[in-house]
Design an enzyme around this catalytic site. Structure first.
Site, PDB file in Angstrom:
ATOM      1  N   GLN A 154      61.853  34.295  71.004  1.00 29.99           N
ATOM      2  CA  GLN A 154      62.087  35.160  72.161  1.00 29.99           C
ATOM      3  C   GLN A 154      62.410  36.568  71.700  1.00 29.99           C
ATOM      4  O   GLN A 154      63.420  36.788  71.031  1.00 29.99           O
ATOM      5  CB  GLN A 154      63.242  34.582  72.984  1.00 29.99           C
ATOM      6  CG  GLN A 154      63.601  35.350  74.236  1.00 29.99           C
ATOM      7  CD  GLN A 154      64.778  34.712  74.961  1.00 29.99           C
ATOM      8  OE1 GLN A 154      65.799  34.400  74.346  1.00 29.99           O
ATOM      9  NE2 GLN A 154      64.648  34.483  76.256  1.00 29.99           N
ATOM     10  N   GLY A 155      61.578  37.543  72.054  1.00 31.52           N
ATOM     11  CA  GLY A 155      61.779  38.929  71.648  1.00 31.52           C
ATOM     12  C   GLY A 155      62.394  39.764  72.756  1.00 31.52           C
ATOM     13  O   GLY A 155      61.691  40.545  73.414  1.00 31.52           O
ATOM     14  N   TYR A 156      63.680  39.589  72.987  1.00 27.63           N
ATOM     15  CA  TYR A 156      64.395  40.338  74.024  1.00 27.63           C
ATOM     16  C   TYR A 156      65.315  41.392  73.407  1.00 27.63           C
ATOM     17  O   TYR A 156      65.090  42.579  73.541  1.00 27.63           O
ATOM     18  CB  TYR A 156      65.233  39.383  74.886  1.00 27.63           C
ATOM     19  CG  TYR A 156      64.500  38.658  75.988  1.00 27.63           C
ATOM     20  CD1 TYR A 156      63.108  38.639  76.071  1.00 27.63           C
ATOM     21  CD2 TYR A 156      65.201  37.969  76.963  1.00 27.63           C
ATOM     22  CE1 TYR A 156      62.453  37.962  77.083  1.00 27.63           C
ATOM     23  CE2 TYR A 156      64.559  37.295  77.994  1.00 27.63           C
ATOM     24  CZ  TYR A 156      63.179  37.291  78.048  1.00 27.63           C
ATOM     25  OH  TYR A 156      62.540  36.619  79.060  1.00 27.63           O
ATOM     26  N   SER A 157      66.391  40.948  72.751  1.00 24.52           N
ATOM     27  CA  SER A 157      67.450  41.861  72.298  1.00 24.52           C
ATOM     28  C   SER A 157      66.939  42.860  71.270  1.00 24.52           C
ATOM     29  O   SER A 157      66.043  42.568  70.467  1.00 24.52           O
ATOM     30  CB  SER A 157      68.613  41.063  71.697  1.00 24.52           C
ATOM     31  OG  SER A 157      69.217  40.242  72.672  1.00 24.52           O
ATOM     32  N   SER A 202      66.138  34.211  67.350  1.00 23.60           N
ATOM     33  CA  SER A 202      66.320  32.866  66.798  1.00 23.60           C
ATOM     34  C   SER A 202      64.984  32.252  66.405  1.00 23.60           C
ATOM     35  O   SER A 202      64.017  32.289  67.170  1.00 23.60           O
ATOM     36  CB  SER A 202      67.005  31.968  67.825  1.00 23.60           C
ATOM     37  OG  SER A 202      68.272  32.464  68.177  1.00 23.60           O
ATOM     38  N   GLU A 246      66.256  28.925  81.138  1.00 24.64           N
ATOM     39  CA  GLU A 246      67.095  28.703  79.959  1.00 24.64           C
ATOM     40  C   GLU A 246      68.374  27.964  80.319  1.00 24.64           C
ATOM     41  O   GLU A 246      68.932  27.243  79.493  1.00 24.64           O
ATOM     42  CB  GLU A 246      67.431  30.051  79.309  1.00 24.64           C
ATOM     43  CG  GLU A 246      68.234  29.934  78.029  1.00 24.64           C
ATOM     44  CD  GLU A 246      68.500  31.282  77.382  1.00 24.64           C
ATOM     45  OE1 GLU A 246      68.693  31.328  76.164  1.00 24.64           O
ATOM     46  OE2 GLU A 246      68.508  32.295  78.113  1.00 24.64           O
ATOM     47  N   SER A 260      75.837  38.367  76.984  1.00 23.27           N
ATOM     48  CA  SER A 260      77.262  38.383  76.661  1.00 23.27           C
ATOM     49  C   SER A 260      78.117  38.132  77.904  1.00 23.27           C
ATOM     50  O   SER A 260      77.666  38.300  79.040  1.00 23.27           O
ATOM     51  CB  SER A 260      77.656  39.734  76.048  1.00 23.27           C
ATOM     52  OG  SER A 260      77.610  40.746  77.038  1.00 23.27           O
ATOM     53  N   ASN A 261      79.365  37.721  77.669  1.00 25.87           N
ATOM     54  CA  ASN A 261      80.279  37.494  78.792  1.00 25.87           C
ATOM     55  C   ASN A 261      80.430  38.735  79.670  1.00 25.87           C
ATOM     56  O   ASN A 261      80.515  38.636  80.901  1.00 25.87           O
ATOM     57  CB  ASN A 261      81.657  37.061  78.271  1.00 25.87           C
ATOM     58  CG  ASN A 261      81.730  35.566  77.988  1.00 25.87           C
ATOM     59  OD1 ASN A 261      80.705  34.891  77.942  1.00 25.87           O
ATOM     60  ND2 ASN A 261      82.932  35.065  77.808  1.00 25.87           N
ATOM     61  N   GLU A 262      80.478  39.903  79.050  1.00 27.81           N
ATOM     62  CA  GLU A 262      80.647  41.134  79.821  1.00 27.81           C
ATOM     63  C   GLU A 262      79.476  41.346  80.773  1.00 27.81           C
ATOM     64  O   GLU A 262      79.655  41.699  81.947  1.00 27.81           O
ATOM     65  CB  GLU A 262      80.778  42.337  78.873  1.00 27.81           C
ATOM     66  CG  GLU A 262      82.080  42.379  78.088  1.00 27.81           C
ATOM     67  CD  GLU A 262      82.100  41.425  76.895  1.00 27.81           C
ATOM     68  OE1 GLU A 262      81.062  40.788  76.621  1.00 27.81           O
ATOM     69  OE2 GLU A 262      83.150  41.340  76.236  1.00 27.81           O
TER      70      GLU A 262
END
Length: 383
Positions: free
Chosen positions: A125-128, A164, A247, A362-364
């Site tokens: 997966q190429g997101y971040s 990943s 997901e 992230s949680n934020e």
């Protein structure tokens, strides 16, 4: 087939097949441990595929069993309860496959779905990106259309991070900016990009646990065909959000079986070392048990709901990170010393679970999504 009969069928098949060459795979793999027996787990996944146990929730017309939600949950729970190894095909089967079924063209579905189901092609997966972790709207990787040759192609330039299993994947679904000058959610496209080509470089990132399942991926003139855009050109944000909904689907119930196994083992450790006699630790373990039950009840009530996907991620990530902290409290001073050159299971749990509240959103960011899109609160000030 009733749910009880289906569970018995899955349980019996797993008991019969986790034997012989596959007997030693029980409990191997998973987050922070993807390096464990990877080739053997790939062979196991292909064994599952040959028996029809990959993609059971996909519609029959796309090669699946068309299982309803209750049966999908039952499959994932029985799989986890058997101790079967972590799957290597998660990104293809649980994320991209359902996205293609929902939004892909017939040609894309015919090209990719059979190979995902057979575990012939693995995906990442190429997101971040370094400047766009959980804030995917800040993606800066670009894809420019080159129609100078016989067949038009997208040409990619940019960097992805925390990708990943990129080092073992043949394909990557990439969120890239295809409209120059566009900002935030506009102008993004969801591209399917082959990894084995000039212009793609994968560099492993060594983690605190010593593993390197995360990677940096550099695109420098990498290419993919014009028609390998899922959804509309410029509409990649909506496609990417659809993938994130998948997901956090039925497979999370299997994940919670693993959490329960970890908690049970930690309680036994506390009992054997006498740590359970400490009233504060005993209360924390009890609270962890209650939290796990609440987590499962919430998942069963809201699974498949896009509105609750962020809540689900926030709940399990925070709970699991706290379990890692609790494990260190139970271990006490002994947990500060690694046996030999490796970590024990509790040290690995503590270190890797620090990432749970970061990867996958992230949680934020999850709290912002809940506040703004679910509760309708004012948007956070952004530059």
């Amino acid at each position: 087939m009733t749910l009880t009969e289906f569970r018995a069928t899955v349980r019996e098949w797993l008991a019969d097949n986790l034997s012989g060459e596959f007997a030693g795979l029980r409990g191997l793999g998973g987050p922070g441990r993807e390096h464990e027996a990877f080739d053997e787990r790939l062979a196991w996944d292909r064994h599952l595929a040959a028996a029809g146990w990959t993609c059971p929730g996909w519609p029959v017309e796309h090669g699946g069993q068309g299982l309803d939600l209750d049966h999908r949950v039952a499959f994932h729970e029985e799989y986890a309860a058997s101790g079967a190894p972590a799957r290597v095909n998660h990104f293809g089967e649980e994320l991209l496959g359902p996205t293609l079924i929902a939004l892909g063209t017939p040609e894309q579905q015919a090209r990719f779905l059979p190979r995902i189901k057979a575990v012939e092609e693995l995906w990442c997966q190429g997101y971040s990106e370094p400047g766009a972790g959980s804030d995917l709207a800040s993606v800066s990787t670009t894809a420019t259309l080159d129609d100078s040759g016989d067949a038009a192609q997208w040409v990619l330039s940019g960097q992805k991070v925390w990708t990943s299993l990129a080092h073992v994947a043949q394909w990557c679904f990439v969120l890239a900016r295809t409209e120059p000058g566009s900002r935030r959610h506009a102008g993004l496209s969801y591209l399917l990009v082959p990894m084995d080509q000039p212009g793609v470089e994968v560099r492993p990132i060594v983690q605190l646990t010593g593993g390197s399942e995360f990677n940096e991926v550099f695109f420098d003139g990498a290419r993919t065909a014009r028609d390998l855009v899922v959804g509309e050109v410029g509409g990649g944000w909506a496609t990417a959000m659809r993938t994130l909904e998948f997901e956090r689907g039925a497979a999370t119930l299997g994940q919670q079986v693993g959490f329960r196994r970890e908690l049970d083992a930690l309680v036994e450790l506390a009992r054997s070392t006498g740590a359970l006699e400490d009233p504060l630790l005993r209360e924390r373990l009890a609270r962890a048990r209650l939290g796990l039950e609440v987590m499962r009840a919430h998942a069963l009530r809201t699974i498949g709901s896009a509105r609750d996907a962020s809540v689900t991620k926030l709940v399990w990530a925070t709970w699991h990170r706290s379990l890692g902290e609790l494990a260190m409290a139970v271990r006490g001073a002994a947990g500060l010393v690694a046996p030999g050159d490796s970590l024990d299971e509790w040290q690995r749990l503590y270190l890797f679970s620090r990432a749970d509240t970061i990867y996958g959103g992230s949680n934020e960011i999850q709290r912002n999504i809940i506040a703004e899109r679910v509760l309708g609160l004012p948007r956070e000030a952004r530059p």
